[in-house]
Motif scaffolding. Structure first.
Motif, PDB file in Angstrom:
ATOM      1  N   PRO A  75      -5.386   7.116   5.782  1.00  9.79           N
ATOM      2  CA  PRO A  75      -6.052   7.133   7.282  1.00  9.79           C
ATOM      3  C   PRO A  75      -7.354   8.348   7.115  1.00  9.79           C
ATOM      4  O   PRO A  75      -8.385   8.197   7.988  1.00  9.79           O
ATOM      5  CB  PRO A  75      -5.023   7.675   8.294  1.00  9.79           C
ATOM      6  CG  PRO A  75      -3.997   8.044   7.510  1.00  9.79           C
ATOM      7  CD  PRO A  75      -4.151   7.357   6.125  1.00  9.79           C
ATOM      8  N   LEU A  76      -7.142   8.999   6.350  1.00  8.33           N
ATOM      9  CA  LEU A  76      -8.134  10.199   6.150  1.00  8.33           C
ATOM     10  C   LEU A  76      -9.389   9.929   5.233  1.00  8.33           C
ATOM     11  O   LEU A  76     -10.401  10.155   5.433  1.00  8.33           O
ATOM     12  CB  LEU A  76      -7.711  11.609   5.523  1.00  8.33           C
ATOM     13  CG  LEU A  76      -6.459  12.447   6.505  1.00  8.33           C
ATOM     14  CD1 LEU A  76      -6.038  13.527   5.872  1.00  8.33           C
ATOM     15  CD2 LEU A  76      -7.155  12.717   7.736  1.00  8.33           C
ATOM     16  N   CYS A  82      -8.403   1.492   8.592  1.00  9.99           N
ATOM     17  CA  CYS A  82      -7.003   2.147   8.403  1.00  9.99           C
ATOM     18  C   CYS A  82      -6.478   2.666   9.627  1.00  9.99           C
ATOM     19  O   CYS A  82      -6.736   3.628  10.095  1.00  9.99           O
ATOM     20  CB  CYS A  82      -7.267   3.062   7.161  1.00  9.99           C
ATOM     21  SG  CYS A  82      -5.604   3.586   6.401  1.00  9.99           S
ATOM     22  N   VAL A  83      -5.442   1.740  10.149  1.00  9.57           N
ATOM     23  CA  VAL A  83      -4.847   2.312  11.407  1.00  9.57           C
ATOM     24  C   VAL A  83      -3.331   2.304  11.414  1.00  9.57           C
ATOM     25  O   VAL A  83      -2.807   1.443  10.729  1.00  9.57           O
ATOM     26  CB  VAL A  83      -5.557   1.181  12.413  1.00  9.57           C
ATOM     27  CG1 VAL A  83      -7.106   1.467  12.753  1.00  9.57           C
ATOM     28  CG2 VAL A  83      -5.044  -0.214  12.246  1.00  9.57           C
ATOM     29  N   ARG A  84      -2.757   2.680  12.428  1.00 11.50           N
ATOM     30  CA  ARG A  84      -1.528   2.887  12.501  1.00 11.50           C
ATOM     31  C   ARG A  84      -0.881   1.432  13.253  1.00 11.50           C
ATOM     32  O   ARG A  84      -1.602   1.189  14.428  1.00 11.50           O
ATOM     33  CB  ARG A  84      -0.793   4.009  13.039  1.00 11.50           C
ATOM     34  CG  ARG A  84       0.557   4.093  13.111  1.00 11.50           C
ATOM     35  CD  ARG A  84       1.196   4.529  11.875  1.00 11.50           C
ATOM     36  NE  ARG A  84       2.842   4.561  11.947  1.00 11.50           N
ATOM     37  CZ  ARG A  84       3.469   5.781  12.191  1.00 11.50           C
ATOM     38  NH1 ARG A  84       2.731   6.598  12.109  1.00 11.50           N
ATOM     39  NH2 ARG A  84       4.669   5.714  11.993  1.00 11.50           N
ATOM     40  N   SER A  85       0.091   0.697  13.022  1.00  6.96           N
ATOM     41  CA  SER A  85       0.563  -0.242  13.901  1.00  6.96           C
ATOM     42  C   SER A  85       1.969   0.026  14.293  1.00  6.96           C
ATOM     43  O   SER A  85       2.628   0.623  13.549  1.00  6.96           O
ATOM     44  CB  SER A  85       0.680  -1.565  13.176  1.00  6.96           C
ATOM     45  OG  SER A  85       0.833  -2.645  13.754  1.00  6.96           O
ATOM     46  N   ASP A 130       5.556   0.909   9.442  1.00  8.05           N
ATOM     47  CA  ASP A 130       6.017   2.154   9.190  1.00  8.05           C
ATOM     48  C   ASP A 130       4.837   2.587   8.175  1.00  8.05           C
ATOM     49  O   ASP A 130       5.062   2.840   7.036  1.00  8.05           O
ATOM     50  CB  ASP A 130       7.242   2.360   8.583  1.00  8.05           C
ATOM     51  CG  ASP A 130       7.581   3.642   8.563  1.00  8.05           C
ATOM     52  OD1 ASP A 130       6.880   4.653   8.966  1.00  8.05           O
ATOM     53  OD2 ASP A 130       8.532   3.934   7.624  1.00  8.05           O
ATOM     54  N   GLY A 131       3.639   2.702   8.761  1.00 10.69           N
ATOM     55  CA  GLY A 131       2.549   3.198   7.963  1.00 10.69           C
ATOM     56  C   GLY A 131       1.239   2.790   8.355  1.00 10.69           C
ATOM     57  O   GLY A 131       1.168   2.446   9.403  1.00 10.69           O
ATOM     58  N   PHE A 132       0.171   3.250   7.797  1.00 18.80           N
ATOM     59  CA  PHE A 132      -1.237   2.708   8.238  1.00 18.80           C
ATOM     60  C   PHE A 132      -1.572   1.566   7.167  1.00 18.80           C
ATOM     61  O   PHE A 132      -1.580   1.697   5.958  1.00 18.80           O
ATOM     62  CB  PHE A 132      -2.073   3.921   7.686  1.00 18.80           C
ATOM     63  CG  PHE A 132      -2.219   5.153   8.746  1.00 18.80           C
ATOM     64  CD1 PHE A 132      -2.989   5.162   9.916  1.00 18.80           C
ATOM     65  CD2 PHE A 132      -1.130   6.082   8.746  1.00 18.80           C
ATOM     66  CE1 PHE A 132      -2.916   6.102  10.941  1.00 18.80           C
ATOM     67  CE2 PHE A 132      -0.998   6.949   9.913  1.00 18.80           C
ATOM     68  CZ  PHE A 132      -1.829   7.177  10.871  1.00 18.80           C
ATOM     69  N   ILE A 133      -2.363   0.584   7.882  1.00 12.47           N
ATOM     70  CA  ILE A 133      -2.650  -0.490   7.361  1.00 12.47           C
ATOM     71  C   ILE A 133      -4.076  -0.991   7.436  1.00 12.47           C
ATOM     72  O   ILE A 133      -4.590  -0.434   8.532  1.00 12.47           O
ATOM     73  CB  ILE A 133      -1.658  -1.798   7.788  1.00 12.47           C
ATOM     74  CG1 ILE A 133      -1.693  -1.994   9.106  1.00 12.47           C
ATOM     75  CG2 ILE A 133      -0.280  -1.635   7.280  1.00 12.47           C
ATOM     76  CD1 ILE A 133      -1.061  -3.226   9.665  1.00 12.47           C
ATOM     77  N   CYS A 134      -4.578  -1.684   6.699  1.00 16.10           N
ATOM     78  CA  CYS A 134      -6.085  -2.221   6.703  1.00 16.10           C
ATOM     79  C   CYS A 134      -6.103  -3.366   7.851  1.00 16.10           C
ATOM     80  O   CYS A 134      -5.472  -4.600   7.580  1.00 16.10           O
ATOM     81  CB  CYS A 134      -6.558  -2.576   5.547  1.00 16.10           C
ATOM     82  SG  CYS A 134      -6.902  -1.303   4.447  1.00 16.10           S
ATOM     83  N   ARG A 135      -6.784  -3.265   9.090  1.00 18.11           N
ATOM     84  CA  ARG A 135      -7.259  -4.156   9.557  1.00 18.11           C
ATOM     85  C   ARG A 135      -8.658  -4.482  10.056  1.00 18.11           C
ATOM     86  O   ARG A 135      -9.554  -3.575   9.849  1.00 18.11           O
ATOM     87  CB  ARG A 135      -6.619  -3.971  11.160  1.00 18.11           C
ATOM     88  CG  ARG A 135      -4.911  -3.597  10.954  1.00 18.11           C
ATOM     89  CD  ARG A 135      -4.259  -4.876  11.088  1.00 18.11           C
ATOM     90  NE  ARG A 135      -4.734  -6.035  11.844  1.00 18.11           N
ATOM     91  CZ  ARG A 135      -4.215  -6.009  13.149  1.00 18.11           C
ATOM     92  NH1 ARG A 135      -3.404  -5.286  13.417  1.00 18.11           N
ATOM     93  NH2 ARG A 135      -4.276  -6.894  13.931  1.00 18.11           N
ATOM     94  N   TYR A 136      -8.966  -5.514  10.533  1.00 18.63           N
ATOM     95  CA  TYR A 136     -10.420  -5.679  10.814  1.00 18.63           C
ATOM     96  C   TYR A 136     -11.058  -4.797  11.894  1.00 18.63           C
ATOM     97  O   TYR A 136     -10.287  -4.685  13.005  1.00 18.63           O
ATOM     98  CB  TYR A 136     -10.676  -7.362  11.373  1.00 18.63           C
ATOM     99  CG  TYR A 136     -10.895  -8.298  10.153  1.00 18.63           C
ATOM    100  CD1 TYR A 136     -12.133  -8.038   9.282  1.00 18.63           C
ATOM    101  CD2 TYR A 136      -9.870  -9.107   9.974  1.00 18.63           C
ATOM    102  CE1 TYR A 136     -12.423  -8.941   8.478  1.00 18.63           C
ATOM    103  CE2 TYR A 136     -10.068 -10.218   8.975  1.00 18.63           C
ATOM    104  CZ  TYR A 136     -11.403 -10.146   8.191  1.00 18.63           C
ATOM    105  OH  TYR A 136     -11.753 -10.922   7.292  1.00 18.63           O
ATOM    106  N   ALA A 137     -12.041  -4.355  11.842  1.00 17.28           N
ATOM    107  CA  ALA A 137     -12.896  -3.580  13.027  1.00 17.28           C
ATOM    108  C   ALA A 137     -13.280  -4.613  13.798  1.00 17.28           C
ATOM    109  O   ALA A 137     -13.889  -5.794  13.455  1.00 17.28           O
ATOM    110  CB  ALA A 137     -13.872  -2.696  12.195  1.00 17.28           C
TER     111      ALA A 137
END
Length: 280
Positions: free
Chosen positions: A177-178, A189-192, A196-203
């Motif tokens: 995320p940084l 790169c956001v938390r869902s 359990d972690g940060f994943i890549c999602r569409y903006a």
């Protein structure tokens, strides 16, 4: 060099029509892998030169709605794969069907292309994979992501199964995320809450919200921000507002959000340096 071939749909040969994927019961336990260059290479144009794989000159219609197979079990006949799809061109998956595999299909993380519309399930990825992270809704070139297995884990240790209320399909890649090191096109790169972690999602389309601006969820905020409760964000005019992420070892927070606090009181090793800029 691999050649991308266009799909020739065949009538689904699956036996029976199950009501839907198996219920979600297992927790995700996979962990992030070391830096993997396959998510950082530029997308390449994969030329199309013909049709694939199966014989015949006509294209019988595939099932147009319903669950005809289970994407997590890949229970289709040989030379086919089970893929989620959206009937009537909907913008979210609401069924699954068997589709023919192309000759020499693309592998995990490789460039791919989807046909017809974004949720058609007609792509040139291999079994247990789906083409996603498109250039745009009109340019359906992307990358092959893994599908969740029947225990909600992923073949790729650097990905996590994104569990939805009714079903789980895609294994989204984990990210920093940084660094905001998601693959192109524009992803966050956001938390869902289900991972359990940060994943890549569409903006989402439109201008993202910056520090101190109201938000409803993580994808509303600009890259490198999270949606934090109002009492932790100075001057927040909503129930929640965007707050920048920061490095605990090298904090760099904006005025009014000067305190770089730990994101998680008991973080996994990959997030021990992750903090959030909050009101002091």
């Amino acid at each position: 060099m691999r050649i991308s071939l266009a799909l020739v749909p065949l009538l689904c040969a699956c036996v029976g029509a199950p009501a839907g994927p198996a219920s979600i019961t297992a927790e995700v336990t996979s962990s992030a892998g070391d830096g993997d260059s396959r998510w950082t290479t530029d997308l390449q144009q994969r030329p199309t030169t013909g049709t694939t794989g199966t014989t015949g000159t006509t294209e019988p219609e595939l099932p147009s709605e319903g669950f005809h197979c289970d994407p997590r079990l890949q229970d289709c006949p040989a030379d086919h794969k089970c893929t989620p799809f959206a009937s009537m061109g909907a913008d979210d998956w609401n069924g699954a069907r068997c589709v023919p595999l192309v000759t020499d299909p693309a592998g995990l993380g490789e460039p791919c292309e989807t046909r017809d519309h974004s949720h058609s399930g007609l792509d040139d990825c291999g079994p247990g994979l789906m083409c996603w992270y498109f250039e745009s809704l009109t340019d359906l070139r992307g990358r092959c992501l893994g599908l969740c297995r029947d225990d909600d884990t992923c073949e790729d240790p650097g990905a996590r199964c994104y569990v939805q209320p009714s079903a789980s399909y895609l294994c989204y890649p984990l990210c920093d995320p940084l660094a905001q090191d998601c693959p192109p096109p524009a992803t966050l790169c956001v938390r869902s809450s289900s991972v359990d972690g940060f994943i890549c999602r569409y903006a989402p389309a439109g201008e993202p919200a910056g520090a101190g601006m109201p938000c409803e969820g993580e994808t509303d905020c600009a890259p490198g921000h999270v949606c934090d409760p109002a009492d932790l964000v100075s001057g927040c005019a909503g129930e929640r507002c965007c707050a920048p992420l920061c490095s605990l070892s090298q904090p760099n927070c904006p005025p009014g959000l000067d305190a770089c606090e730990a994101y998680d009181p008991g973080p996994p090793p990959e997030y021990t340096d992750l903090g959030i800029c909050r009101a002091p």
